[in-house]
Design a protein around this motif. Structure first.
Motif, PDB file in Angstrom:
ATOM      1  N   ALA A 276      30.136  39.151   2.144  1.00  0.00           N
ATOM      2  CA  ALA A 276      31.180  38.369   1.331  1.00  0.00           C
ATOM      3  C   ALA A 276      30.345  37.801   0.308  1.00  0.00           C
ATOM      4  O   ALA A 276      31.522  37.208  -0.758  1.00  0.00           O
ATOM      5  CB  ALA A 276      32.358  37.374   2.733  1.00  0.00           C
ATOM      6  N   ILE A 277      29.530  37.150   0.070  1.00  0.00           N
ATOM      7  CA  ILE A 277      29.249  36.243  -0.709  1.00  0.00           C
ATOM      8  C   ILE A 277      28.740  37.200  -2.473  1.00  0.00           C
ATOM      9  O   ILE A 277      29.061  36.810  -2.964  1.00  0.00           O
ATOM     10  CB  ILE A 277      27.845  35.327  -0.284  1.00  0.00           C
ATOM     11  CG1 ILE A 277      28.041  34.553   0.847  1.00  0.00           C
ATOM     12  CG2 ILE A 277      26.911  34.557  -1.515  1.00  0.00           C
ATOM     13  CD1 ILE A 277      26.443  33.973   1.277  1.00  0.00           C
ATOM     14  N   VAL A 278      28.073  38.215  -2.069  1.00  0.00           N
ATOM     15  CA  VAL A 278      27.907  39.051  -3.152  1.00  0.00           C
ATOM     16  C   VAL A 278      29.349  39.978  -3.888  1.00  0.00           C
ATOM     17  O   VAL A 278      29.285  39.109  -4.392  1.00  0.00           O
ATOM     18  CB  VAL A 278      26.949  40.582  -1.999  1.00  0.00           C
ATOM     19  CG1 VAL A 278      26.743  41.531  -3.384  1.00  0.00           C
ATOM     20  CG2 VAL A 278      25.706  40.018  -2.627  1.00  0.00           C
ATOM     21  N   VAL A 279      30.452  40.266  -2.570  1.00  0.00           N
ATOM     22  CA  VAL A 279      31.606  40.760  -3.275  1.00  0.00           C
ATOM     23  C   VAL A 279      31.997  39.340  -4.757  1.00  0.00           C
ATOM     24  O   VAL A 279      33.114  39.719  -4.996  1.00  0.00           O
ATOM     25  CB  VAL A 279      32.489  41.471  -2.270  1.00  0.00           C
ATOM     26  CG1 VAL A 279      33.380  41.161  -2.205  1.00  0.00           C
ATOM     27  CG2 VAL A 279      31.438  42.401  -1.956  1.00  0.00           C
ATOM     28  N   GLY A 280      31.733  37.748  -3.727  1.00  0.00           N
ATOM     29  CA  GLY A 280      32.679  36.561  -3.973  1.00  0.00           C
ATOM     30  C   GLY A 280      32.086  36.944  -5.650  1.00  0.00           C
ATOM     31  O   GLY A 280      32.448  35.842  -6.574  1.00  0.00           O
ATOM     32  N   LEU A 281      30.896  36.300  -5.663  1.00  0.00           N
ATOM     33  CA  LEU A 281      29.682  36.036  -6.245  1.00  0.00           C
ATOM     34  C   LEU A 281      30.450  37.270  -7.774  1.00  0.00           C
ATOM     35  O   LEU A 281      30.491  36.944  -9.016  1.00  0.00           O
ATOM     36  CB  LEU A 281      28.162  36.436  -6.673  1.00  0.00           C
ATOM     37  CG  LEU A 281      27.778  36.345  -7.886  1.00  0.00           C
ATOM     38  CD1 LEU A 281      27.729  34.595  -8.142  1.00  0.00           C
ATOM     39  CD2 LEU A 281      26.035  36.212  -7.073  1.00  0.00           C
ATOM     40  N   ILE A 282      30.405  38.540  -7.507  1.00  0.00           N
ATOM     41  CA  ILE A 282      30.319  39.575  -8.412  1.00  0.00           C
ATOM     42  C   ILE A 282      32.128  40.167  -9.045  1.00  0.00           C
ATOM     43  O   ILE A 282      32.662  39.871 -10.135  1.00  0.00           O
ATOM     44  CB  ILE A 282      30.326  41.248  -7.730  1.00  0.00           C
ATOM     45  CG1 ILE A 282      29.158  41.640  -7.434  1.00  0.00           C
ATOM     46  CG2 ILE A 282      31.518  41.786  -8.505  1.00  0.00           C
ATOM     47  CD1 ILE A 282      28.786  43.035  -6.778  1.00  0.00           C
ATOM     48  N   ILE A 283      32.813  39.336  -8.071  1.00  0.00           N
ATOM     49  CA  ILE A 283      33.878  39.152  -8.986  1.00  0.00           C
ATOM     50  C   ILE A 283      34.375  37.687  -9.951  1.00  0.00           C
ATOM     51  O   ILE A 283      35.248  37.934 -10.297  1.00  0.00           O
ATOM     52  CB  ILE A 283      35.449  39.045  -7.324  1.00  0.00           C
ATOM     53  CG1 ILE A 283      35.103  40.314  -6.425  1.00  0.00           C
ATOM     54  CG2 ILE A 283      36.910  39.105  -7.747  1.00  0.00           C
ATOM     55  CD1 ILE A 283      36.232  40.099  -5.560  1.00  0.00           C
ATOM     56  N   SER A 284      33.501  36.897  -8.944  1.00  0.00           N
ATOM     57  CA  SER A 284      33.687  35.559  -9.857  1.00  0.00           C
ATOM     58  C   SER A 284      32.834  35.965 -11.325  1.00  0.00           C
ATOM     59  O   SER A 284      34.269  35.320 -12.152  1.00  0.00           O
ATOM     60  CB  SER A 284      32.589  34.604  -9.564  1.00  0.00           C
ATOM     61  OG  SER A 284      33.486  33.760  -8.031  1.00  0.00           O
ATOM     62  N   ILE A 285      32.206  37.055 -10.988  1.00  0.00           N
ATOM     63  CA  ILE A 285      31.555  37.224 -12.391  1.00  0.00           C
ATOM     64  C   ILE A 285      32.832  37.662 -13.881  1.00  0.00           C
ATOM     65  O   ILE A 285      32.806  37.240 -14.425  1.00  0.00           O
ATOM     66  CB  ILE A 285      30.546  37.717 -12.486  1.00  0.00           C
ATOM     67  CG1 ILE A 285      29.321  37.127 -11.771  1.00  0.00           C
ATOM     68  CG2 ILE A 285      29.601  38.101 -14.215  1.00  0.00           C
ATOM     69  CD1 ILE A 285      28.271  37.469 -11.602  1.00  0.00           C
ATOM     70  N   PHE A 286      33.562  38.978 -12.536  1.00  0.00           N
ATOM     71  CA  PHE A 286      34.270  39.534 -13.439  1.00  0.00           C
ATOM     72  C   PHE A 286      35.393  38.860 -13.741  1.00  0.00           C
ATOM     73  O   PHE A 286      35.564  38.825 -15.150  1.00  0.00           O
ATOM     74  CB  PHE A 286      34.826  40.714 -12.513  1.00  0.00           C
ATOM     75  CG  PHE A 286      35.680  41.418 -13.338  1.00  0.00           C
ATOM     76  CD1 PHE A 286      35.842  42.530 -13.613  1.00  0.00           C
ATOM     77  CD2 PHE A 286      37.338  41.374 -11.976  1.00  0.00           C
ATOM     78  CE1 PHE A 286      36.719  43.112 -14.785  1.00  0.00           C
ATOM     79  CE2 PHE A 286      38.339  41.722 -12.906  1.00  0.00           C
ATOM     80  CZ  PHE A 286      38.148  43.393 -14.062  1.00  0.00           C
ATOM     81  N   GLN A 287      35.962  38.139 -12.890  1.00  0.00           N
ATOM     82  CA  GLN A 287      36.959  36.971 -13.181  1.00  0.00           C
ATOM     83  C   GLN A 287      36.797  36.046 -15.041  1.00  0.00           C
ATOM     84  O   GLN A 287      37.101  35.319 -15.554  1.00  0.00           O
ATOM     85  CB  GLN A 287      37.581  35.944 -12.118  1.00  0.00           C
ATOM     86  CG  GLN A 287      38.169  36.529 -11.515  1.00  0.00           C
ATOM     87  CD  GLN A 287      39.149  36.601 -10.121  1.00  0.00           C
ATOM     88  OE1 GLN A 287      38.194  35.109  -9.775  1.00  0.00           O
ATOM     89  NE2 GLN A 287      40.035  36.192  -9.703  1.00  0.00           N
ATOM     90  N   ALA A 288      35.525  35.263 -14.470  1.00  0.00           N
ATOM     91  CA  ALA A 288      35.037  34.943 -15.905  1.00  0.00           C
ATOM     92  C   ALA A 288      34.862  35.180 -16.716  1.00  0.00           C
ATOM     93  O   ALA A 288      35.254  34.717 -18.328  1.00  0.00           O
ATOM     94  CB  ALA A 288      33.693  33.959 -15.600  1.00  0.00           C
ATOM     95  N   THR A 289      34.405  36.486 -16.892  1.00  0.00           N
ATOM     96  CA  THR A 289      34.779  36.947 -17.969  1.00  0.00           C
ATOM     97  C   THR A 289      35.764  38.177 -18.919  1.00  0.00           C
ATOM     98  O   THR A 289      36.250  37.577 -19.682  1.00  0.00           O
ATOM     99  CB  THR A 289      33.472  38.618 -17.960  1.00  0.00           C
ATOM    100  OG1 THR A 289      33.576  39.198 -16.940  1.00  0.00           O
ATOM    101  CG2 THR A 289      32.278  38.525 -18.140  1.00  0.00           C
ATOM    102  N   THR A 290      36.674  38.266 -17.793  1.00  0.00           N
ATOM    103  CA  THR A 290      37.847  38.935 -18.170  1.00  0.00           C
ATOM    104  C   THR A 290      38.455  38.057 -18.012  1.00  0.00           C
ATOM    105  O   THR A 290      39.987  37.832 -19.135  1.00  0.00           O
ATOM    106  CB  THR A 290      38.168  40.417 -17.345  1.00  0.00           C
ATOM    107  OG1 THR A 290      38.818  39.559 -16.252  1.00  0.00           O
ATOM    108  CG2 THR A 290      37.400  41.109 -17.411  1.00  0.00           C
ATOM    109  N   GLN A 291      38.765  36.306 -18.147  1.00  0.00           N
ATOM    110  CA  GLN A 291      39.922  35.067 -17.669  1.00  0.00           C
ATOM    111  C   GLN A 291      41.271  36.012 -17.123  1.00  0.00           C
ATOM    112  O   GLN A 291      41.826  35.092 -17.492  1.00  0.00           O
ATOM    113  CB  GLN A 291      39.760  34.950 -19.431  1.00  0.00           C
ATOM    114  CG  GLN A 291      38.628  34.070 -19.842  1.00  0.00           C
ATOM    115  CD  GLN A 291      38.682  33.729 -21.377  1.00  0.00           C
ATOM    116  OE1 GLN A 291      39.937  33.796 -21.702  1.00  0.00           O
ATOM    117  NE2 GLN A 291      37.983  32.874 -22.021  1.00  0.00           N
ATOM    118  N   ILE A 292      40.432  36.486 -15.996  1.00  0.00           N
ATOM    119  CA  ILE A 292      41.754  37.031 -14.998  1.00  0.00           C
ATOM    120  C   ILE A 292      41.657  35.851 -14.605  1.00  0.00           C
ATOM    121  O   ILE A 292      40.466  36.568 -13.315  1.00  0.00           O
ATOM    122  CB  ILE A 292      41.873  38.440 -14.692  1.00  0.00           C
ATOM    123  CG1 ILE A 292      41.854  39.624 -15.636  1.00  0.00           C
ATOM    124  CG2 ILE A 292      42.905  39.049 -13.483  1.00  0.00           C
ATOM    125  CD1 ILE A 292      41.272  40.661 -15.749  1.00  0.00           C
TER     126      ILE A 292
END
Length: 89
Positions: A28-44
């Protein structure tokens, strides 16, 4: 029941709990981190984007490691019952 025995049981309980919970928490932590990075880079900033992949990942990890987790918990329970039976005798 001595203080040393109680500390051993507590240590065993905490280590078994951490060992059993670790695969799901790490996933859960790894997936959350990946999604957070994705959201930060795409601003979604979609709220459901964080929950759905985590739920799917936790369910998959639970299905894959559920037997191993159950075996660890059963072994811990057997150790506790053996300890209790040795105290009574």
């Amino acid at each position: 029941m001595s203080e040393h025995m109680v500390m051993g049981v507590l240590k065993d309980a905490i280590s078994t709990g951490m060992l059993v919970a670790a695969p799901i928490l790490v996933a859960a932590i790894v997936v959350g981190l990946i999604i957070s990075i994705f959201q930060a880079t795409t601003q979604i900033q979609e709220q459901t984007l964080t929950f759905v992949p985590k739920i799917i990942t936790v369910a998959l990890v639970g299905l894959l490691t559920g037997g191993w987790m159950l075996n660890n918990l059963v072994a811990f329970t057997e150790r506790i019952f053996t300890l209790i039976s040795n105290i009574v005798q």
